[in-house]
Design a protein around this motif. Structure first.
Motif, PDB file in Angstrom:
ATOM      1  N   ASN A 123       4.097   0.944  -6.095  1.00  0.00           N
ATOM      2  CA  ASN A 123       3.051   0.039  -5.606  1.00  0.00           C
ATOM      3  C   ASN A 123       1.817   0.002  -6.490  1.00  0.00           C
ATOM      4  O   ASN A 123       0.932  -0.825  -6.268  1.00  0.00           O
ATOM      5  CB  ASN A 123       2.631   0.462  -4.194  1.00  0.00           C
ATOM      6  CG  ASN A 123       3.771   0.389  -3.202  1.00  0.00           C
ATOM      7  OD1 ASN A 123       4.687  -0.418  -3.352  1.00  0.00           O
ATOM      8  ND2 ASN A 123       3.732   1.230  -2.175  1.00  0.00           N
ATOM      9  N   THR A 154       8.992  -2.334  -3.672  1.00  0.00           N
ATOM     10  CA  THR A 154       7.552  -2.412  -3.874  1.00  0.00           C
ATOM     11  C   THR A 154       6.863  -3.207  -2.784  1.00  0.00           C
ATOM     12  O   THR A 154       7.400  -4.196  -2.279  1.00  0.00           O
ATOM     13  CB  THR A 154       7.231  -3.039  -5.249  1.00  0.00           C
ATOM     14  OG1 THR A 154       5.806  -3.160  -5.390  1.00  0.00           O
ATOM     15  CG2 THR A 154       7.868  -4.418  -5.395  1.00  0.00           C
ATOM     16  N   GLY A 156       3.514  -3.584  -3.686  1.00  0.00           N
ATOM     17  CA  GLY A 156       2.321  -3.648  -4.518  1.00  0.00           C
ATOM     18  C   GLY A 156       1.904  -5.058  -4.868  1.00  0.00           C
ATOM     19  O   GLY A 156       2.516  -6.060  -4.465  1.00  0.00           O
TER      20      GLY A 156
END
Length: 390
Positions: A123, A154, A156
């Motif tokens: 992330n 992820t 992120g």
């Protein structure tokens, strides 16, 4: 079932995958004899239904509590040549500890190998650095035949996802992308450029809690259900290979299956619904705001108090435009509770006046402080923990 080539893995991936975070007994490891028989029976019935439908990709994670252990009671009974098994493990600074965690996962699953190993939660730069350190262990596991392909999951920012993709160390990516949140398209394009598989995380839950949609969204998506609309929207893009279905029971696949017969007609079916959705947003939010609200917003690391400004305003938009109030409340009250999984503060935790100098690039700089007050009044409530923290 329909299948798509999962990038350079060459796996024939079903366009729906069976995600493993909603049918397990606990979010913590428990002894096998503590799992109620009805819970285990439901899990096994769900997996068998998935296989009957041609959904051969069964996806879970070490962080999903008892999921791996419970899956280990059913996966070895399935035809191994059909099964596409995937688990995910959080990368850590100590690769040897990562390897021990993997061995625990494999022993729980009762498999000789996993087809797909995901490094869970890349992330930000720190978690990417940890993942790259762990890859030395993963390569040895591949040499030993315990792992076929390696990818990452992820939550992120798009920038951090692209950074991970551009290392060219991964065969596939699990990420968020669906109608209400199309921010990661650049990452999907980057993954396609490197012939990576693309797996969409939780499009029905994170994509608007579409198991229980508000009436306004139901009406706007007609004649499709919001769930089928969102599936069709995602799968109409050939760059997307599979959508996760977080089935809690065998019947949870039923609505999703309605998507399959519509895919050939997506170009005909989607445009009028997309037009209605856009006009509905403009009707309640204004054309200028709908088209330009993202312009000039600082990111969470640049904002005083780490306000996740983009996410807060996005959730306000969804609540007002589509009556997705319950969904927006749930996501808003997660802010600050999930570290790098869902970063940033809520509005009541920051000094809004200190924010003004950081809004100079936004065409709505004068309006945003008041909109933030309004958003907290609309969505604020008790802080919410991620499921894995409960």
């Amino acid at each position: 079932m329909l299948y798509r080539r999962f990038g350079r893995t060459e796996l024939q991936m079903p366009v729906f995958s069976c995600g493993g975070m909603r049918y397990q007994f606990k979010w913590q490891d428990v002894p096998r004899d503590q799992v109620p028989s009805d819970n285990q029976a439901n899990l096994e019935a769900t997996i068998r239904r998935a296989f009957d439908l041609g959904i051969y990709h069964i996806e879970t994670a070490r962080g999903y509590g008892s999921s791996e252990m419970q899956l280990g009671q059913i996966l070895p009974k399935l035809p191994r040549e059909k099964l596409i098994s995937q688990t995910k493990i959080v990368p850590i600074a100590d690769p040897k500890a990562f390897q021990k965690t993997f061995e625990k996962s494999l022993s729980y699953l009762k498999l000789d190998y996993v087809d797909l190993l995901g490094l869970h939660g890349i992330n930000n730069q720190e978690t990417l650095d940890d993942a790259l350190r762990c890859l030395e262990v993963v390569r040895k596991l591949q040499d030993q035949g315990k792992v076929r392909f390696v990818g990452f999951s992820t939550h992120g920012s798009t920038e951090s996802i692209v950074n991970a993709i551009e290392t060219n160390q991964f065969d596939y990516v699990n990420l968020h992308w669906y109608y209400i949140n199309q921010q990661n398209w650049k990452a999907i394009e980057s993954a396609n450029d490197r012939d990576m598989g693309v797996f969409i995380i939780s499009p029905s839950n994170k994509g608007g809690n579409l198991y229980d949609p508000p009436k306004r969204l139901v009406d706007l998506c007609a004649p499709l259900s919001p769930m089928v609309f969102n599936n069709l929207f995602c799968l109409s893009h050939p760059q997307v290979h599979t959508l996760s279905v977080g089935a809690a029971k065998p019947s949870d696949f039923d609505e999703h299956l309605k998507t399959l017969e519509l895919l050939d007609r997506a170009d005909e079916i989607l445009p009028p619904i997309l037009e209605r959705l856009e006009q509905a947003a403009i009707e309640r939010l204004g054309s200028d705001w709908v088209k330009n609200w993202r312009v000039g917003l600082p990111d969470v690391e640049e904002t005083p108090g780490r306000l996740n400004l983009h996410t807060v305003l996005w959730l306000r938009n969804l609540a007002i435009a589509y009556d997705l109030v319950d969904y927006a409340k749930m996501r808003y009250n997660l802010l600050g509770q999930g570290s790098h999984w869902f970063p940033g503060a809520r509005v009541n935790e920051i000094d809004i006046e200190a924010l003004r100098p950081y809004l100079t690039q936004s065409p709505f700089a004068d309006r945003i402080p008041e909109l933030l007050h309004e958003t907290h009044q609309l969505l604020g409530g008790e802080a919410v923990k991620r499921l894995s923290q409960q």
